[in-house]
Structure formats: C-alpha cells, structure tokens
Design an enzyme around this catalytic site. Structure first.
Site, PDB file in Angstrom:
ATOM      1  N   LYS A  78      33.429 -23.934  54.276  1.00 25.98           N
ATOM      2  CA  LYS A  78      32.827 -23.804  52.943  1.00 25.98           C
ATOM      3  C   LYS A  78      32.548 -25.189  52.376  1.00 25.98           C
ATOM      4  O   LYS A  78      33.334 -26.129  52.601  1.00 25.98           O
ATOM      5  CB  LYS A  78      33.828 -23.034  52.060  1.00 25.98           C
ATOM      6  CG  LYS A  78      33.319 -22.567  50.709  1.00 25.98           C
ATOM      7  CD  LYS A  78      34.418 -21.736  50.003  1.00 25.98           C
ATOM      8  CE  LYS A  78      33.969 -21.161  48.676  1.00 25.98           C
ATOM      9  NZ  LYS A  78      35.018 -20.313  48.055  1.00 25.98           N
ATOM     10  N   SER A 153      33.234 -15.793  46.446  1.00 22.30           N
ATOM     11  CA  SER A 153      32.377 -16.962  46.485  1.00 22.30           C
ATOM     12  C   SER A 153      32.178 -17.533  47.883  1.00 22.30           C
ATOM     13  O   SER A 153      31.246 -18.288  48.106  1.00 22.30           O
ATOM     14  CB  SER A 153      32.966 -18.045  45.588  1.00 22.30           C
ATOM     15  OG  SER A 153      34.199 -18.518  46.116  1.00 22.30           O
ATOM     16  N   SER A 177      37.845 -14.459  46.769  1.00 22.80           N
ATOM     17  CA  SER A 177      36.672 -15.127  47.336  1.00 22.80           C
ATOM     18  C   SER A 177      36.655 -15.252  48.859  1.00 22.80           C
ATOM     19  O   SER A 177      35.634 -15.625  49.423  1.00 22.80           O
ATOM     20  CB  SER A 177      36.516 -16.513  46.720  1.00 22.80           C
ATOM     21  OG  SER A 177      35.965 -16.401  45.438  1.00 22.80           O
TER      22      SER A 177
END
Lengths: 485, 95, 482
Positions: A78, A153, A177
């Site tokens: 990420k 997310s 997330s």
C-alpha cells in the site's frame, strides 16, 4: 499454470528447487501488471528497476542456499508505507512529490529477506475511505466486476492480489481497511492485534487504531507474510515485546471442539441475503468440521461506529497537521503569507473526505466539546473492549460477516459519507477492541461477487484464527476461484 | 442544526483549511448529520467508565540516550518546497 | 513612596536538558551547528515517523522534581498540544498536560529583608522544544523566514511556579535558586544566552487587600537575570500607570526590548488559541515505581542549601563565605579538596574566593581547567602557615604558579623567597637600619612611637621582603627601646 497464478508456497518451492529464478517471476508479474492495470488501477507506482535489482539479489541468495520465506517473492505494498527513494503518496495530492527518505520497519524487514517489492498500491487518501474512490489517483476497480468498488482503504492491496498482480500485499487496517477490501475482492486479509506489527514509517491515520496487515490468496501465504513483518520494534513505542509464534506450524491443527461464537448483533435485519446465505453455509461447514457453535452477545456493537469515527477523526486531525507545506509535500503557489501557505496548501492538497474528517476531529477535540465527544468515545472503547474480553472467556473465536453487502457499485455511496461509514459496521469493533481478525472468502453473490467471512480472535492469538480459517479453506474451494480479467 | 455555520468556519480556521462557501455549506450539513448520528452515545451511561487510550495495556517504552546517525542537510531538505542552506523557506513570520 | 498596589508574579521556566540526544529521537543536539544538520524523520515530523522517549529525560525530570520538593507522579502521560507554526514540525508539540511527572513542590528563597519565604512549584513537566526561525535580512529574503529544526525535539522541563512572588527581587531570587539547582544536578548547562534556561513571567498587580488577582501580562523569553528584573519592574510600572489613569490591564503576551528597557504587545491577529490537548496515542504511559525514585534520590548530589549549612557548621565558615562557595558546585569541590590538605578552612576559603576566583574571572576559564590544582594551592598555603613565606610573598608565588604551572616550593626555592627567620640575621639588618637613621631613632625613643612603621618598612625593604614580619617587629621593639 502461469507463474503469476502460483501461491507463495508453490513459488517458494520452485525458487528453492531452481525451477525458476526470481528475475523470471518478477518479470512475469511486471508483465501482468502492465497487461491488467489499465482495468484495475491498483498501482500508483510500479518499481520496475528496484524490483528487478531485488530479484537479482534474491537469486544470488537462493543460489547460496540462504533464502528466507520471502526471498525473491514478488509482493506489493500500500502506498502508505515509507519506501526509501520511492514516491510515497498515501493516495494524496498533498504528497504527490514526496520521495520517502527512509524505510518503514515492515519494508526494512521485507528487504532484509530480499523480498521483491513490485510497487506501491492505490488506496483511499490517508486510508480514509471504504471504497477506494477517495484517492487522488483515480479509483481502483474490483477485478470481479470493474463497475464495482474493491473496498477500502486498502483497495489496491486487495484488488492486485485478486488480479494476480502480486503474490501477496501489505495493507493497513484502522476500521476494516484490510478485511473489507479482502472480502470484496475474494482474497484473505488479516488485521493483527494492535501492537503486533510495527507502525514505524506507516503514515498515520488514527494512531491508536492503525495496524499493518497482510493480504494473500490463501491462509498459508497470509501467515508467511505476517510472520515476516510481525514482532517488536523499539522504534514504535506501541509495539509489543512478546514472541511471535510460528504461524505455519499450527495451521493444520484439528479444530474439533473449538468453540466458535456467533455474536447476535452481527446477524441483523439489514444484512444482504447473499451474505447471510454464504455465512450460514460457513457456519454449517464449521459444524461439520466438529467445531461447537454458540450464540454470544457483544451488547455495545451498535455504538462502535460512532465511537470509532470520533476517535479516528480526532487523532487524524492532529496526525495530519504536519502537512503544512513547509518541509515536504505540496505548497500552494499562492503562499504569500504564512496563513495562506497553510490554508491554501491544505485546501489544495487534501481531498474532500480527508477535509471532512479533519473538520470532525478538530471539532471533537475543541474546547468545550472534548468531554462530550472524544472522552466519551474513549469510554465507549472501554465498553466495546470489555464485550470482547467477556465473550472470549467462553469462546475461542468469533464468526461474523465482514461487510453487510458485497462490493457496491462505484459512485453509489461516495456522496453519502454516513452510509459509507456504516459499511464498516462489522469490522470497526475489532479495531476498537484492539484484537485480531481475518477475512477469508466464503462464497459468491448471485451476481458473482465474492463474500467474506470474518473470524475474530483473542488479542495476540493470530495463530488460532489462522488455523480456524485454514480448516475452512481445506474444506472449501472458494479461495481457488479467480477473477476473469 | 447541531453545529452553526459560524462554528464550522471557526473549526476550519483552527484546522487551517480554506473552504469555499459551498464547501462550508456542505460541511455544515454533513457534520450536522454525523453529530446527529453520534448522539446515540448519550444513551450510554459511561459514569465511572475509565477511558481507553491504548487497547493493549502498555507502559514505559524507552530509548537509551545514545546518538544515532541522522540526515545530512541535503537529505533533510530534499523534499522541501523551498529548500535553502539557511533552512526551510517560509513566508516571513511576523511577530 | 510606597505603591498603592501589590505585585503578584508567577514564573514559567523552560530548562533545556543536557542529554546527548533529543527527547524523542537519537539526534544529537549540540548548540550552534549548521541549520538542519541534526535531524531525522522523527524531529523533521516526516510522515510515519514515531517518537520514543529518552529514558535519561525521565531521570533528569525525577532528579529535578526531588531537588525541588515535588511529588513524583506514579503514572504520567504525554499529550499533544495542537497549533500551527513553522518551527513546530508536526503541527503539535508533545508535552504533558493532565498528568505531569512532578507536582506540588517548593523552594525557599531569601527576600530583600533577609526573611525566608517559600515559593510553591505547581508542576514540572517534560516536553519537546520547537525549532528556530531566522528572519531574512537581505533584500532578496526580506519577506522570508528560514526554519532550522536542529533544536526541534530537544528535551525541556517546564516548571511552573505558584503566583507567590511579590517583587522583581523575589522573582530573581527564585530564578537564581532554581538555576543553581538544575546546574548543580547537572541536568542543565544553565546558559541563559543560548536559551538553556528561559523564563516567562506572569505579572499582575492589585490594590492592597484585594483578594482576586489582577489581569496579568505574560513577559516572554528574556535572556538574563538583569533583563528579567528590568522587564518585571517596567511591567509593574506600566500596569500601575494604566490603573492610575483609570484604564484596564489587557491580558496579553509582551516582548521585552533590552535596548530600550520597555516592552511591546505581541498581540497576534489570530483568534485565541485552542490547543486541543489529548493524550498522545504514539506514546505509552510513564509508570515510575518507588524503587526507581529511591535509586535516583540515592544518587542526588548534595544540594547548595545543605552544603552551605555544612560549610557553616562543620567548617566554621561565615554565612557569607559559605553561601558564596556553596553556590558553585565546582568551586565548592575545589575548596573542599583543599581543606584537609591544610587543616585551615578559613584560609582555603579566602584564597578560593579571592585569588583563585579572580584568576578564573580574568582568564574566563572554568575551575576544572585551572592551572593550579587544589593540591598545589594547599602546598602554597602550607608555606604561609609554617612561616616559610609571608601572605604577601605568597600572592606573588601564586601568580607565578598560575603562569608556569610549577609547584609553590619550586618557585620559592628558585627565587630565594624563603622567609628569613634567623634572629641573628634579622638583628644585623635592624642594627644597620638604626645606624643609618639616627635622627628617627632618637625621635622614637623620645616617644614618637608612630615611627615604628617606618622602621619595619626599612627593615623589610632591606630584606627584600623576606624577613619574618613578626620577628622584625619584636626585635625592633627591643633594639629601639634598648
């Protein structure tokens, strides 16, 4: 079988047997990314040169018989992790030129093993979002249906695994997330206990809730990645100095007699029919496997979302004060005075959802409201945590849905923040309680969208949720289904 | 409305965010909905409940007073919008 | 003329600690380095960086708390103080708010009329310093400020007093006392000019007899004791003028200008601060057990107060001498090293406060770097005591010891300064002098006894200062009256 379709365990064997080189595998993944990412948009940055250099180093290490579990394995992370020398945006325009000058501890641990980092993955800006639409780099598309959101997310982290763009990825989970996008994309995602994995170098959203988690195609791969990144880090005061067990060693343990709790507050009216059906089937599977299933109650569940958003936004409002246009990141061209530099840089650099949360958090901490909002939420956290402590005296694991619905269409909730917040209703309590949970595929909707199952464990007992998930995986085929791209 | 327009503006100044009139209107509306939603917490009696700052009990994380290598000046300034040997340039601060 | 108003002063002091590294990261914190050369992700406030507390800072805070009679909190926490400023990298300062490490302390001071007075210390807490702003001075940079973050994250103790002081002199007495203690403890270098010991004063006045406090003004960052006194006295007068003319004192921060001796308001256009304090989730609670406190208490040095009393009672020094010597830890140590080697505390005290201090001041050197060690000084003083040299000669010898680094005996020997104590040699000298001054001798014998001084002078001159003055006196008396 294509190289990019192998599991981590399979690829490890082939690398160690010198059937393939890490460079070959890395090229295969880079090609796969090039071929598929115009549809998915999972990557913000692809690190081709760095990845190939790491693959070469890994091959030397394999040749010297010094390979670790992740040596030469292509993974992606990420864009919330600081990666030295590489653009690190956190999904935000305010960091669209920030070249991290240091490595997050988890990145350093991956590099120590000569894991191959393919690139940086798309995400909701500053990890604030549940659909990956709140990004400065265009939304991520769900590989199972590109009109749908991948969840958020860590949407890029989940979608890239589902699209075979990486063997496994790292995401972060503050209110779901990792687990929610894993569920929406049909992959495995684990949120470790708070303190299990170092947060050093992970760009903060809500410091008391943020935790790094692995995403992979199956439980075994997930355990290997967790093994590498977990453990005490003196650079993170909130990381916990207790030993990390060998997760792979206990995966195939028998679960006969395991007590699985079904919290009644999670099986509610609004639950989507497909989700309910899939979860009910999973419950039946566990019964067949010899587990004992018992109904339990977590009475403060309904208050968790409100408590969470107060705590998370309050901490975020402070954590995001450092984006001021002074030392790094975007500075507005119209910065003639100090106050303009601040207010315009932040106005231009942050997206609407980030602004919204900064505003809410600033308000919740402001003079006269602190006790009513922030302090109250911290007390709610105590109550939610006590709920879990109490049920874990009786059961080993809790079983729940991950999300109330399968992946929703792009654009559906983007203008209704409160509805978006409520899509995290089943994942948020775990973050407030600080404990660990895993999301794993347990079926599909009629429309062909993946559905996830959540197993929640006691604090620092990742081993039990991993083995519980593994038993399910051995008894089902869901994790073997692949999105057609 | 649970939050006035003036309060929204005050908070935006505290947070150093320039918001347009339209954004302020939308923000007021959304904040109002959110504050309405969290009002449910008032149903909970939290008298005597100890607030939780850290979910896992922790205390006393220290480092030794030993110098570790840091950045060179070039590294420190590498990401600066306006680097200068004299420091990070900012619009003049008036006191 | 007695004032119509009573002055009320409370002091906030920021004490910069002498650790090797910053409070939350491993950067060194040497003063005066090139801008931004002592930084890392943590003190630059980079995304993702996290603070870890320097254990030594806690130790220093406990030491300071104990030395100022504070209670040490068994559990304390760090909080974030949120505000935007370019020298504050994270947009918040890590400080302590609700649960500081030390509370409820006090220091006793001597007031103008020599009375002892207790000043309360509300709290002492740990926090990080901000960086430095330098304002552009060239044409090109006249609209620019420069941020240097070398100082950012430097450990500070902030001590907050009760509003117990009633005059500028009391404020200074308190500050000097606190300064002495932190320097004694070795937790602060005490350098006011470099900002190691910074004072903000909250000053208000009220009509005598009024219970409520008046509106206060805060005087910021004044870098010498003299200026603090000036600033407070100016402020008292300013407020009195305001009240006398029927105006009101406005609560504000004021900057003192040492050039003009006046102050001006720092009223900023921004709205009132709302610091939004909350517990810092990146740091964990600090738990201090009794054993840790006991261990630190054990290691505390003797503090100036105790030392002064001991110098008076055990060494028989005057209160004045004891005060001066005890005020400076290194000076006191030097003195204490000398005493057992001479067995004469008074003599040692005179020399340490006299010649030694004079040389140190003139050369601007630290006592630890003095070319004359306690042992060497004792060597010299012992030659006075055994009458080898006079006190006057000793000063010359000392001068030479300071220049050359030689021992006293070597200089006395080489220069032939040994006192003449042989009575026949002195008698011979005296006879020569009397013979050379028959007129004065006659006058003396006629009763002009004042002339004794003249004869002593002549004899000493003839002996080049080496004759034992006591013996000269005695023998002269005998000879002249004989």
């Amino acid at each position: 079988m294509k190289l990019y379709d192998l599991t981590l365990t399979e690829l490890r064997a082939r690398l160690d047997n010198r059937e393939v080189s890490s460079v070959d595998v890395t090229r295969a993944f880079l090609d796969r990314i090039a071929a598929t990412d115009d549809k998915i948009n999972a990557f913000i940055t692809v690190c081709e040169a760095e990845a190939l250099a790491a693959a070469k180093a890994a091959d030397r290490r394999i040749a010297a018989n010094e390979a670790g579990a992740l040596t030469g394995i292509p993974i992606a992370v990420k864009d919330i992790f600081n990666t030295s020398g590489i653009l690190t945006t956190c999904g935000s325009k305010i960091l669209n030129n920030y070249i991290a000058p240091y490595d997050a501890t988890v990145i350093a641990r991956l590099k120590q093993q000569d894991a191959v980092i393919l690139g940086k993955l798309n995400m909701d800006e500053f990890a604030m979002g549940s659909s990956n639409e709140c990004t400065a780099f265009e939304p991520v598309h769900n590989p199972w249906n590109t009109d749908r959101v991948p969840g958020g997310s860590s949407g890029g982290s989940a979608a890239s695994v589902a699209a075979s763009q990486a063997i496994a990825t790292l995401g972060t989970d503050t209110g779901g997330s990792v687990r929610q996008p894993a569920a929406h994309c049909g992959v495995v995602g684990l949120k470790p206990t708070y303190g299990r994995v170092s947060r050093y170098g992970v760009i903060a959203y809500a410091s008391s809730l943020d935790q790094v988690g692995p995403l992979a195609r199956n439980i075994g791969d997930c355990a290997l990645l967790l093994q590498t990144v977990a453990g005490f880090d003196p650079a993170d005061s909130t990381s916990v100095d207790i030993p990390v067990p060998d997760y792979s060693a206990t995966l195939s343990e028998d679960i006969t007699g395991l007590r699985i709790g079904l919290p009644k507050e999670y099986f509610i009216e609004g639950l989507d029919d497909d989700v309910r059906r899939a979860v009910d089937q999973a419950i039946a599977t566990y019964r067949n496997l010899g587990a004992e299933l018992v109904e339990v109650s977590l009475p403060h569940t309904d208050y968790a979302v409100a408590g969470y958003y107060l705590i998370a936004t309050a901490e975020a409002s402070s954590n995001l004060a450092r984006y001021d246009g002074v030392r790094f990141g975007l500075r507005s061209a119209e910065s003639d005075s100090l106050i303009d530099m601040y207010t315009r840089s932040r106005a231009e650099g942050f997206g609407i959802e980030v602004k919204r949360r900064i505003m809410l958090g600033t308000y919740a901490l402001s003079s006269g409201y602190y006790d009513a909002y922030y302090l109250k939420a911290q007390k709610v956290r105590t109550l939610v945590r006590q709920d879990f402590t109490r049920v874990f005296e009786d059961v080993d694991v809790l079983l729940t849905p991950v999300a109330p619905t399968p992946a929703f269409p792009l654009g559906e909730k983007v203008d209704d923040p409160l509805q978006m917040y409520l899509s995290d209703i089943f994942t948020i309590p775990v973050n407030l309680a600080g404990t660990c949970a895993i999301s794993l595929p347990c079926g599909f909707s009629d429309g062909g969208l993946p559905i996830g199952l959540q197993l929640i464990g006691k604090p620092f007992d990742e081993a039990t949720i991993l083995k519980t998930g593994y038993a399910f995986e051995q008894a089902t085929e869901w994790h073997k289904k692949k999105a057609a791209l | 409305m649970k939050i006035s327009r003036a309060e929204v503006e005050h908070v935006s100044r505290l947070a150093r965010l320039t918001l347009t009139d339209r954004e302020l209107d939308a923000m007021q509306d959304e904040m109002d909905k959110f504050l309405g939603y969290v009002e449910q917490l008032n149903q909970l009696d939290t008298e005597g409940i100890v607030p939780t700052a850290h979910v896992v009990p922790m205390e006393n994380a220290f480092r030794k007073d030993e110098v570790q290598p840091g950045f060179t000046r070039e590294q420190a300034l590498a990401n600066a919008p306006e680097p200068d040997p004299a420091g990070f340039r900012v619009p003049r601060v008036i006191e | 003329m007695a004032s119509k108003y009573e002055t009320v002063i409370g002091l906030e002091v920021h004490v910069q600690l002498t650790t090797d590294t910053k409070i939350f990261c491993g950067c060194s914190k040497v003063f005066g380095q090139e801008p931004n050369t002592q930084t890392c992700p943590v003190c630059l406030g980079l995304p993702g960086a996290l603070p870890v507390l320097n254990e030594k800072v806690v130790e220093f805070a406990i030491k300071t708390g104990l030395a100022t009679n504070c209670a040490i909190a068994p559990r304390s926490i760090f909080a974030r103080k949120n505000y935007f400023y370019p020298d504050l990298p994270k947009g918040y300062q890590i400080s302590q708010f609700e649960l500081p490490i030390c509370e409820h302390g006090w220091l006793d001071i001597l007031t103008e009329n020599e009375a002892e007075k207790r000043i309360g210390i509300t709290r002492i807490h740990m926090e990080e310093d901000a960086g430095k702003l330098v304002h552009g001075e060239t044409q090109e940079s006249s609209r620019t400020s420069f941020v240097d973050l070398n100082r950012a994250c430097t450990p500070l103790l902030e001590s907050v007093s009760e509003p117990d002081m009633r005059s500028a002199d009391e404020a200074i007495a308190y500050l000097k006392k606190l300064h002495q203690i932190v320097v004694y403890l070795g937790v602060c270098d005490g350098n006011l000019e470099e900002g190691s010991f910074r004072c903000d004063a909250n000053v208000s006045i009220r009509p005598w007899g009024q219970k409520e406090l008046g509106t206060r003004a805060e005087l910021k960052n004044i870098n010498s004791f003299r200026f603090i006194k000036q600033a407070i006295e100016y402020e008292i007068e300013r407020q009195a003028d305001l009240l006398d003319s029927g105006s009101q004192v406005v609560q504000e921060t004021r900057l003192f200008d040492s050039q003009t001796g006046t102050s001006r308001s720092m009223r900023s256009k921004e709205e009132a601060h709302d610091y939004r304090y909350f517990p810092d989730p990146d740091l964990v609670p600090l738990v201090i057990d009794k054993a840790w406190i006991a261990e630190i208490r054990e290691g505390l040095p003797e503090l100036p107060e105790a030392k002064r009393l001991r110098f008076e009672s055990e060494m028989g020094l005057s209160a004045y001498d004891a005060e001066i010597l005890a005020a400076d830890q290194a000076l006191a140590a030097f003195f204490e090293a000398c005493v057992p080697l001479t067995g004469d505390a008074k003599l040692c005290a005179n020399w340490v406060m006299g010649e030694i201090s004079r040389q140190l001041n003139e050369g601007n050197i630290a006592i630890t770097d003095a070319p004359v060690s306690p042992t060497r000084l004792a060597g010299l003083l012992n030659r006075i005591k055994d009458n080898t040299i006079s006190g006057k000669i000793a000063k010359n010898v000392f001068e030479k010891m300071w220049q050359s680094g030689q021992e006293a005996d070597a200089i006395i020997e080489a220069e032939g300064l040994k006192q003449v104590t042989d009575s026949s040699a002195i008698e011979a000298l005296i006879e020569e002098v009397i013979a050379a001054n028959p007129g004065q001798a006659a006058e003396y014998r006629a009763g002009k006894e004042k002339l004794m001084g003249f004869f002593v002078g002549q004899v000493m001159k003839a002996s080049k200062g080496k004759a034992n003055p006591g013996m000269v006196n005695q023998i002269l008396k005998d000879k002249l009256s004989g």
